[in-house]
Design a protein around this motif. Structure first.
Motif, PDB file in Angstrom:
ATOM      1  N   ASP A 260      44.003  43.578  41.841  1.00 18.28           N
ATOM      2  CA  ASP A 260      43.540  44.308  43.027  1.00 18.28           C
ATOM      3  C   ASP A 260      44.426  45.518  43.302  1.00 18.28           C
ATOM      4  OD1 ASP A 260      41.668  42.304  43.303  1.00 18.28           O
ATOM      5  OD2 ASP A 260      42.705  41.288  44.942  1.00 18.28           O
ATOM      6  N   LEU A 261      45.727  45.286  43.267  1.00 18.06           N
ATOM      7  CA  LEU A 261      46.680  46.340  43.605  1.00 18.06           C
ATOM      8  C   LEU A 261      46.725  47.424  42.535  1.00 18.06           C
ATOM      9  CD1 LEU A 261      49.472  43.953  44.900  1.00 18.06           C
ATOM     10  CD2 LEU A 261      48.043  45.448  46.312  1.00 18.06           C
ATOM     11  N   LEU A 262      46.648  47.024  41.277  1.00 17.74           N
ATOM     12  CA  LEU A 262      46.661  48.006  40.191  1.00 17.74           C
ATOM     13  C   LEU A 262      45.408  48.873  40.214  1.00 17.74           C
ATOM     14  CD1 LEU A 262      48.040  45.731  37.337  1.00 17.74           C
ATOM     15  CD2 LEU A 262      49.254  47.615  38.455  1.00 17.74           C
ATOM     16  N   ILE A 263      44.278  48.285  40.588  1.00 19.94           N
ATOM     17  CA  ILE A 263      43.045  49.068  40.723  1.00 19.94           C
ATOM     18  C   ILE A 263      43.227  50.156  41.773  1.00 19.94           C
ATOM     19  CG2 ILE A 263      40.685  48.946  41.639  1.00 19.94           C
ATOM     20  CD1 ILE A 263      40.373  46.311  40.106  1.00 19.94           C
ATOM     21  N   GLU A 264      43.877  49.812  42.865  1.00 22.80           N
ATOM     22  CA  GLU A 264      44.099  50.797  43.923  1.00 22.80           C
ATOM     23  C   GLU A 264      44.928  51.978  43.430  1.00 22.80           C
ATOM     24  OE1 GLU A 264      45.642  48.939  47.445  1.00 22.80           O
ATOM     25  OE2 GLU A 264      44.271  47.246  47.266  1.00 22.80           O
ATOM     26  N   LYS A 265      45.841  51.724  42.504  1.00 27.46           N
ATOM     27  CA  LYS A 265      46.669  52.799  41.959  1.00 27.46           C
ATOM     28  C   LYS A 265      46.038  53.460  40.743  1.00 27.46           C
ATOM     29  CE  LYS A 265      50.109  54.271  42.730  1.00 27.46           C
ATOM     30  NZ  LYS A 265      50.409  55.505  43.522  1.00 27.46           N
ATOM     31  N   GLY A 266      44.856  53.004  40.341  1.00 24.68           N
ATOM     32  CA  GLY A 266      44.181  53.609  39.205  1.00 24.68           C
ATOM     33  C   GLY A 266      44.765  53.221  37.864  1.00 24.68           C
ATOM     34  N   ARG A 267      45.524  52.134  37.815  1.00 23.07           N
ATOM     35  CA  ARG A 267      46.132  51.678  36.561  1.00 23.07           C
ATOM     36  C   ARG A 267      45.168  50.705  35.876  1.00 23.07           C
ATOM     37  NH1 ARG A 267      52.234  50.453  38.949  1.00 23.07           N
ATOM     38  NH2 ARG A 267      52.571  52.531  39.838  1.00 23.07           N
ATOM     39  N   ASN A 268      44.069  51.256  35.434  1.00 21.78           N
ATOM     40  CA  ASN A 268      42.972  50.424  34.955  1.00 21.78           C
ATOM     41  C   ASN A 268      43.279  49.726  33.636  1.00 21.78           C
ATOM     42  OD1 ASN A 268      41.202  51.138  37.165  1.00 21.78           O
ATOM     43  ND2 ASN A 268      41.061  53.160  36.220  1.00 21.78           N
ATOM     44  N   ALA A 269      44.011  50.391  32.755  1.00 20.14           N
ATOM     45  CA  ALA A 269      44.360  49.759  31.479  1.00 20.14           C
ATOM     46  C   ALA A 269      45.195  48.507  31.712  1.00 20.14           C
ATOM     47  CB  ALA A 269      45.115  50.747  30.593  1.00 20.14           C
ATOM     48  N   GLU A 270      46.080  48.566  32.693  1.00 20.79           N
ATOM     49  CA  GLU A 270      46.919  47.401  32.975  1.00 20.79           C
ATOM     50  C   GLU A 270      46.116  46.285  33.633  1.00 20.79           C
ATOM     51  OE1 GLU A 270      51.300  46.332  34.882  1.00 20.79           O
ATOM     52  OE2 GLU A 270      50.508  48.373  35.042  1.00 20.79           O
ATOM     53  N   VAL A 271      45.100  46.648  34.407  1.00 17.99           N
ATOM     54  CA  VAL A 271      44.216  45.633  34.988  1.00 17.99           C
ATOM     55  C   VAL A 271      43.624  44.768  33.880  1.00 17.99           C
ATOM     56  CG1 VAL A 271      42.050  45.266  36.241  1.00 17.99           C
ATOM     57  CG2 VAL A 271      43.658  47.016  37.018  1.00 17.99           C
ATOM     58  N   LEU A 272      43.276  45.421  32.774  1.00 13.91           N
ATOM     59  CA  LEU A 272      42.701  44.698  31.642  1.00 13.91           C
ATOM     60  C   LEU A 272      43.769  43.915  30.881  1.00 13.91           C
ATOM     61  CD1 LEU A 272      40.343  47.517  30.315  1.00 13.91           C
ATOM     62  CD2 LEU A 272      39.745  45.613  31.812  1.00 13.91           C
ATOM     63  N   SER A 273      44.906  44.539  30.630  1.00 13.35           N
ATOM     64  CA  SER A 273      45.917  43.897  29.778  1.00 13.35           C
ATOM     65  C   SER A 273      46.494  42.642  30.415  1.00 13.35           C
ATOM     66  CB  SER A 273      47.035  44.889  29.445  1.00 13.35           C
ATOM     67  OG  SER A 273      47.756  45.260  30.614  1.00 13.35           O
ATOM     68  N   ILE A 274      46.684  42.646  31.743  1.00 19.24           N
ATOM     69  CA  ILE A 274      47.289  41.466  32.374  1.00 19.24           C
ATOM     70  C   ILE A 274      46.319  40.295  32.450  1.00 19.24           C
ATOM     71  CG2 ILE A 274      48.871  42.864  33.763  1.00 19.24           C
ATOM     72  CD1 ILE A 274      47.052  42.185  36.196  1.00 19.24           C
ATOM     73  N   SER A 275      45.041  40.561  32.200  1.00 15.41           N
ATOM     74  CA  SER A 275      44.046  39.487  32.258  1.00 15.41           C
ATOM     75  C   SER A 275      43.477  39.137  30.891  1.00 15.41           C
ATOM     76  CB  SER A 275      42.906  39.873  33.207  1.00 15.41           C
ATOM     77  OG  SER A 275      42.335  41.121  32.846  1.00 15.41           O
ATOM     78  N   ASP A 276      43.961  39.805  29.839  1.00 16.26           N
ATOM     79  CA  ASP A 276      43.466  39.508  28.489  1.00 16.26           C
ATOM     80  C   ASP A 276      43.733  38.058  28.100  1.00 16.26           C
ATOM     81  OD1 ASP A 276      42.382  41.987  28.009  1.00 16.26           O
ATOM     82  OD2 ASP A 276      44.148  42.777  26.963  1.00 16.26           O
ATOM     83  N   ALA A 277      44.886  37.532  28.504  1.00 18.01           N
ATOM     84  CA  ALA A 277      45.223  36.149  28.148  1.00 18.01           C
ATOM     85  C   ALA A 277      44.229  35.177  28.775  1.00 18.01           C
ATOM     86  CB  ALA A 277      46.642  35.821  28.600  1.00 18.01           C
ATOM     87  N   ALA A 278      43.844  35.436  30.023  1.00 15.53           N
ATOM     88  CA  ALA A 278      42.879  34.557  30.689  1.00 15.53           C
ATOM     89  C   ALA A 278      41.539  34.581  29.971  1.00 15.53           C
ATOM     90  CB  ALA A 278      42.707  34.981  32.147  1.00 15.53           C
ATOM     91  N   VAL A 279      41.121  35.765  29.534  1.00 12.58           N
ATOM     92  CA  VAL A 279      39.865  35.881  28.795  1.00 12.58           C
ATOM     93  C   VAL A 279      39.957  35.115  27.479  1.00 12.58           C
ATOM     94  CG1 VAL A 279      38.307  37.488  27.631  1.00 12.58           C
ATOM     95  CG2 VAL A 279      39.274  38.084  29.862  1.00 12.58           C
ATOM     96  N   ALA A 280      41.099  35.232  26.812  1.00 12.96           N
ATOM     97  CA  ALA A 280      41.277  34.529  25.537  1.00 12.96           C
ATOM     98  C   ALA A 280      41.217  33.015  25.731  1.00 12.96           C
ATOM     99  CB  ALA A 280      42.607  34.933  24.905  1.00 12.96           C
ATOM    100  N   HIS A 281      41.867  32.528  26.774  1.00 11.68           N
ATOM    101  CA  HIS A 281      41.823  31.086  27.051  1.00 11.68           C
ATOM    102  C   HIS A 281      40.396  30.641  27.376  1.00 11.68           C
ATOM    103  CE1 HIS A 281      46.000  29.921  26.786  1.00 11.68           C
ATOM    104  NE2 HIS A 281      46.372  30.954  27.535  1.00 11.68           N
ATOM    105  N   ALA A 282      39.679  31.466  28.127  1.00 15.20           N
ATOM    106  CA  ALA A 282      38.298  31.117  28.467  1.00 15.20           C
ATOM    107  C   ALA A 282      37.437  31.043  27.209  1.00 15.20           C
ATOM    108  CB  ALA A 282      37.728  32.140  29.446  1.00 15.20           C
ATOM    109  N   GLU A 283      37.631  31.991  26.309  1.00 14.96           N
ATOM    110  CA  GLU A 283      36.834  32.011  25.087  1.00 14.96           C
ATOM    111  C   GLU A 283      37.179  30.839  24.167  1.00 14.96           C
ATOM    112  OE1 GLU A 283      37.510  35.909  23.545  1.00 14.96           O
ATOM    113  OE2 GLU A 283      35.998  36.849  24.854  1.00 14.96           O
ATOM    114  N   ARG A 284      38.435  30.376  24.229  1.00 19.91           N
ATOM    115  CA  ARG A 284      38.830  29.215  23.425  1.00 19.91           C
ATOM    116  C   ARG A 284      38.411  27.903  24.076  1.00 19.91           C
ATOM    117  NH1 ARG A 284      43.892  32.015  22.557  1.00 19.91           N
ATOM    118  NH2 ARG A 284      44.868  30.688  24.150  1.00 19.91           N
ATOM    119  N   GLY A 285      38.003  27.991  25.345  1.00 16.32           N
ATOM    120  CA  GLY A 285      37.550  26.793  26.039  1.00 16.32           C
ATOM    121  C   GLY A 285      38.643  25.983  26.695  1.00 16.32           C
ATOM    122  N   ASP A 286      39.857  26.546  26.797  1.00 19.63           N
ATOM    123  CA  ASP A 286      40.944  25.788  27.426  1.00 19.63           C
ATOM    124  C   ASP A 286      41.426  26.435  28.725  1.00 19.63           C
ATOM    125  OD1 ASP A 286      42.217  27.995  26.401  1.00 19.63           O
ATOM    126  OD2 ASP A 286      43.750  26.890  25.290  1.00 19.63           O
ATOM    127  N   GLY A 287      40.542  27.210  29.349  1.00 18.68           N
ATOM    128  CA  GLY A 287      40.915  27.850  30.611  1.00 18.68           C
ATOM    129  C   GLY A 287      41.256  26.852  31.697  1.00 18.68           C
TER     130      GLY A 287
END
Length: 490
Positions: A260-287
């Motif tokens: 939320d806070l990074l979006i406000e500062k326009g740091r969109n690439a970091e918004v994605l990078s800090i959540s890549d691990a969560a996406v990976a866990h979700a895709e592996r089925g162990d979220g």
């Protein structure tokens, strides 16, 4: 709350009458039933004693315990009005505890008695501040906003001051708006020195922004502009959120908060990078195994990824992420929030058929949620040139405009009624309850990518805000500044 160890005080003492003696024996049985987990049997026994004329002859401690336990049972049985009546009586005793006041608070909330809920929070904060940990911050904020809408200023001010004096902390700084509103109430009561002290606790960048652009707060903000430096405060919030992510690697809420806070500062690439691990866990089925709050928070992590991608103009990727979010359940049922957001994204892309297909039929929704849904339906109708649907959705939004006045403002812009939009904006600036939101919307913010539809809305908004009558009203109550953050979403 009513446990097996409860026993009536005064049992075994000499009693002044046969009726009192009988009542004491009945209570002994009732408390025994409670201790054995048989609340269903205990409830009528307690009710009988409480209704008897001899009840007032019992020792005060015993009467308090009886009323308190009866209130707890009624609350657990969802007999909220009964629980509230009993808890009010229980808290009238000198023996009343923080737990009893907390029961009264919950019962007041369930019966929508917000003034009494405010009095309960005040009492707990003053006498048993540690008991505030049993109350969700959202609940306290809900009480405050309800009191503000009802103009119960005395109750609201007393509650907020008690919370402030108790050094109540709600985690992060999301509830700094309570301190802002307390400061305003104190300014209105000529308590400028106290207001300045309260304002020193504000660490939320958006709350600080709303104060520095509102002339009601000039007695505070003009004298210490560094304390209301939006960029500095937002950067501090980001650092705090980073620490929370590091401290709680098993919680996605911390990740979402940082997004939320990074979006406000326009740091969109970091918004994605800090959540890549969560996406990976979700895709592996162990979220679910990796994050304790995966089922509640993952859809919002995807939501924020979509928003960051949209701000970069990566529209197809934004749709993909929001679609993934919308397919996940919300609170165990259909995902209404992300379905509305996905439909809104499609309308921004001028794809009304896809927007209509994205909407799910909601169950129970908040008044604000209904306004959001009707606005998306209005957008679809306008893009399809469906006159009948346009009229129907505009009628609903107008009738319910006080549920979400900012959404009604956008509806008028979308409909192209700029005269009405300007008149509404002036009304909002003049109305103390609506002024802050209007001023925040009028500020100039950092650029993010827009679709042609979004650009049209911006052009209409700029045409409305630049009108002489709007500017004249603005000059009386606030000011417009430029901030290096992305405009808040409404």
């Amino acid at each position: 709350m009513a446990g097996a160890s409860i026993a009536p005080a005064g049992v075994g003492r000499a009693q002044p009458s046969a009726e009192v003696s009988e009542a004491t024996l009945q209570l002994k049985q009732a408390f025994s039933d409670v201790g054995n987990g048989d609340n269903k049997k205990a409830a009528p026994e307690l009710d009988k004693v409480i209704a008897a004329p001899s009840f007032d002859q019992l020792p005060a401690e015993l009467r308090f315990q009886t009323l308190y336990v009866a209130a707890v049972i009624a609350l657990q049985d969802k007999q909220y009005a009964k629980a509230h009546r009993l808890a009010i009586r229980a808290t009238g005793f000198d023996q009343a505890t923080g737990a009893a006041w907390t029961v009264r608070l919950f019962a007041a909330l369930y019966t929508s008695d917000n003034p009494d809920a405010g009095r309960c929070v005040e009492a707990i904060a003053k006498q048993w501040p540690d008991q505030l940990d049993n109350v969700r911050p959202q609940g306290i904020a809900q009480i405050h906003f309800a009191l503000r809408v009802a103009h119960e200023d005395d109750v609201d001010r007393a509650m907020l001051k008690a919370l402030f004096d108790a050094n109540w902390q709600a985690g992060y700084s999301d509830y700094d708006i309570l301190w802002r509103d307390l400061a305003l109430l104190q300014i209105e009561h000529n308590e400028g020195k106290h207001a300045a002290t309260v304002a020193q606790r504000i660490r939320n960048a958006h709350v600080a922004l709303s104060m520095r652009i509102d002339k009601r707060f000039d007695p505070i903000t003009r004298g210490q502009p560094q304390a209301f430096d939006v960029d500095h405060l937002l950067e501090a919030q980001i650092q705090t959120a980073r620490a929370q992510v590091k401290a709680h690697p098993d919680q996605l809420r911390s990740v979402q908060r940082l997004q939320d806070l990074l979006i406000e500062k326009g740091r969109n690439a970091e918004v994605l990078s800090i959540s890549d691990a969560a996406v990976a866990h979700a895709e592996r089925g162990d979220g679910e195994k990796t994050y304790t709050d995966f089922s509640e928070a993952y859809n919002w992590v995807l939501n924020q990824r979509s928003l960051a991608l949209a701000h970069e103009g990566r529209w197809d990727d934004a749709v993909r992420e929001m679609t993934r979010a919308a397919r996940r359940p919300e609170n165990g049922g259909l995902n209404v929030s992300q379905s509305i957001n996905l439909a809104g994204l499609f309308t921004d892309l001028d794809q009304p058929d896809k927007a209509a297909a994205a909407i799910v039929e909601p169950g129970e929704m908040s008044p604000n949620g209904h306004m959001q849904l009707e606005y998306v339906r209005l957008q679809i109708a306008i893009e399809k040139n469906d006159a009948g649907s346009i009229a129907r959705h505009m009628a609903y939004l107008q009738e319910h405009r006080t549920d979400d006045i900012a959404t009604w403002q956008r509806a008028l812009l979308k409909h192209g009624d700029l005269d009405a939009a300007a008149a509404l904006l002036i009304q909002r600036l003049q109305a103390p309850d609506w002024r802050s939101g209007a001023l925040v919307e009028m500020q100039h913010y950092a650029h993010s990518e827009q679709t042609p539809t979004m650009k049209t809305m911006d052009q209409r908004w700029n045409a409305v805000t630049s009108r002489p009558d709007v500017q004249a009203t603005l000059a009386k109550v606030g000011r417009v500044e430029r901030f290096d953050i992305i405009a808040p979403a409404y």
